[in-house]
Design a protein around this motif. Structure first.
Motif: not given
Length: 157
Positions: A1-16
């Motif tokens: 299983m591949k573990k992804n780390s970081g933010f998704t595009f939607i999370e980034l747009m919500v913060v902005i």
């Protein structure tokens, strides 16, 4: 299983979006605060320079003139040689103590300033020749008034 780390595009747009809403609320208040601070600072500088002119007149035993212009004022000892003494105009042989520009956006309302000729001076006893009020105005229309009474007291009104 591949573990992804970081933010998704939607999370980034919500913060902005949250940051943009916060900035839209804060920036107008900061601009108004800065305008008011410029007005207060200019009024305090003018009051201090009027008190300095009064003390200089006593120290120098001479007339000290304060001329008001729309965006600045000047303070000088009016003791020119011969016919130039007491002419309310800065001449080349007279010492100028201040030629201060007002802070950005602040101006002197010459129409509502009550000194005749938009100027005043202090005699060798530190007393003003003219009584009156200087009106400082910010771009938003806020005003500060600085008055001089017959005893030479300079007050922010």
């Amino acid at each position: 299983m591949k573990k992804n780390s970081g933010f998704t595009f939607i999370e980034l747009m919500v913060v902005i979006a949250i940051m943009a809403v916060g900035a839209a609320i804060a920036i107008p208040n900061m601009i108004q605060w800065r305008t008011e601070a410029n007005l207060r600072g200019s009024a305090n500088n003018l009051r201090a320079d009027l008190n300095m002119a009064k003390m200089l007149a006593v120290r120098e035993n001479a007339l000290v003139v304060v001329n008001f212009f729309g965006d600045r004022y000047e303070v000088f000892v009016d003791n020119g040689a011969g016919l130039n003494t007491g002419n309310w105009t800065w001449d080349a042989d007279e010492r100028r103590f201040r030629n201060r520009n007002l802070r950005p956006g602040v101006s002197i309302d010459l129409a509502n300033t009550t000194f005749a000729g938009n100027r005043t001076r202090f005699n060798e006893r530190g007393l003003p020749d003219q009584l009156g009020t200087v009106v400082l105005v910010s771009p938003g229309g806020q005003q500060n008034q600085i008055g001089i009474n017959r005893m030479g007291r300079v007050d922010l009104q």
